[in-house]
Design a protein around this motif. Structure first.
Motif, PDB file in Angstrom:
ATOM      1  N   THR A  70       0.980  -1.180  -0.012  1.00  0.00           N
ATOM      2  CA  THR A  70      -0.071   0.117   0.063  1.00  0.00           C
ATOM      3  C   THR A  70       0.966   1.199  -0.097  1.00  0.00           C
ATOM      4  OG1 THR A  70      -1.583  -1.115   1.227  1.00  0.00           O
ATOM      5  CG2 THR A  70      -1.920   1.339   1.176  1.00  0.00           C
ATOM      6  N   ASN A  71       0.674   2.197  -0.906  1.00  0.00           N
ATOM      7  CA  ASN A  71       1.512   3.369  -0.958  1.00  0.00           C
ATOM      8  C   ASN A  71       0.934   4.279   0.021  1.00  0.00           C
ATOM      9  OD1 ASN A  71       3.137   5.296  -1.835  1.00  0.00           O
ATOM     10  ND2 ASN A  71       1.777   6.013  -3.832  1.00  0.00           N
ATOM     11  N   PRO A  75       2.292   9.821  -5.395  1.00  0.00           N
ATOM     12  CA  PRO A  75       2.287   8.665  -6.287  1.00  0.00           C
ATOM     13  C   PRO A  75       3.554   8.316  -6.766  1.00  0.00           C
ATOM     14  CG  PRO A  75       0.876  10.594  -6.854  1.00  0.00           C
ATOM     15  CD  PRO A  75       1.852  10.980  -5.660  1.00  0.00           C
ATOM     16  N   LEU A 108       0.873   4.098  -8.513  1.00  0.00           N
ATOM     17  CA  LEU A 108      -0.090   3.907  -7.430  1.00  0.00           C
ATOM     18  C   LEU A 108      -0.133   5.413  -6.708  1.00  0.00           C
ATOM     19  CD1 LEU A 108       1.547   0.980  -5.608  1.00  0.00           C
ATOM     20  CD2 LEU A 108      -0.502   0.785  -7.166  1.00  0.00           C
ATOM     21  N   ASP A 112      -3.535   3.720  -2.794  1.00  0.00           N
ATOM     22  CA  ASP A 112      -3.556   2.655  -3.657  1.00  0.00           C
ATOM     23  C   ASP A 112      -2.780   1.215  -3.301  1.00  0.00           C
ATOM     24  OD1 ASP A 112      -5.221   4.014  -5.272  1.00  0.00           O
ATOM     25  OD2 ASP A 112      -3.925   4.282  -7.049  1.00  0.00           O
ATOM     26  N   THR A 113      -3.408   0.198  -3.611  1.00  0.00           N
ATOM     27  CA  THR A 113      -2.818  -1.081  -3.088  1.00  0.00           C
ATOM     28  C   THR A 113      -2.795  -2.039  -4.495  1.00  0.00           C
ATOM     29  OG1 THR A 113      -4.075  -0.913  -1.209  1.00  0.00           O
ATOM     30  CG2 THR A 113      -3.362  -3.253  -1.642  1.00  0.00           C
ATOM     31  N   THR A 114      -1.616  -2.722  -4.534  1.00  0.00           N
ATOM     32  CA  THR A 114      -1.281  -3.801  -5.381  1.00  0.00           C
ATOM     33  C   THR A 114      -0.575  -4.915  -4.464  1.00  0.00           C
ATOM     34  OG1 THR A 114      -0.054  -4.412  -7.400  1.00  0.00           O
ATOM     35  CG2 THR A 114       1.193  -2.933  -5.821  1.00  0.00           C
ATOM     36  N   GLN A 175      -3.004  -5.189  -9.862  1.00  0.00           N
ATOM     37  CA  GLN A 175      -3.727  -3.974  -9.103  1.00  0.00           C
ATOM     38  C   GLN A 175      -4.854  -4.484  -8.340  1.00  0.00           C
ATOM     39  OE1 GLN A 175      -2.588  -0.485  -9.978  1.00  0.00           O
ATOM     40  NE2 GLN A 175      -3.764  -0.038  -8.415  1.00  0.00           N
TER      41      GLN A 175
END
Length: 178
Positions: A70-71, A75, A108, A112-114, A175
């Motif tokens: 998670t960022n 960005p 991200l 945002d999560t990946t 993503q």
């Protein structure tokens, strides 16, 4: 009065040029060998969560360990694969990329999560062809900094009984969310 803005513009252009990467090969690990940019995600600006895992219960079984990122900052971009090392008492093995996975470029935003997945085959405890893993180390593409985690998923099987060539791999980033 025009000299000051012109000097500032020239200085900014010079700084931009010196910050450019030539894209050449590096002797650093796979993660830091990716092209660097000011927007590459870094270990220090993201939260990494390992698990919960689908643990391989017995030798020969396959386990999957999701890693969620998670960022927490501005960005940033992930391009390529994460670098994952499994460490035993006296050796380290870098996991190969899953041959079926395709790398993608993800940007991200803050929050945002990946995720990516580590897949492994459990080995027999004490067997010559298994690696008794103690720690997992993760680095992001473009950032050679590693973060360590305790490995609690048992020994990892080597391919054809070779503990230095593990039956394990790492997927690309996917993503999360919409």
């Amino acid at each position: 009065m025009r000299a000051a803005p012109l000097a500032v513009t020239a200085l900014a252009a010079a700084l931009l040029l010196t910050a450019c990467d030539d894209g050449g090969d590096s002797s650093a690990d796979r993660a830091s060998a990716s092209p660097k940019s000011g927007s590459a995600c870094a270990i220090g600006t993201v939260d990494l969560e390992v698990g919960p895992a689908s643990v391989a219960p017995a030798a020969g079984d396959t386990g999957n360990i999701p890693v969620t990122l998670t960022n927490q900052s501005a960005p940033c971009t992930l391009e390529g694969f994460p670098a994952v090392d499994l460490n035993a008492a006296d050796s380290t093995t870098s996991l190969p990329e899953d041959k079926a996975a395709q790398p993608q470029k993800l940007t991200l935003a803050k929050g945002d999560t990946t995720s990516f997945t580590i897949t492994y085959v459990r080995g027999k405890a004490g067997a010559a062809g298994s690696l008794d893993v103690r720690t997992l180390k993760i680095a992001l593409p473009g950032d050679g900094t590693q973060k360590s985690y305790k490995w609690s998923y048992g020994p990892v099987e080597g391919k054809s009984g070779n503990a230095s060539d593990l039956n394990a791999s790492v997927s690309g980033f996917t993503q999360a969310g919409d």
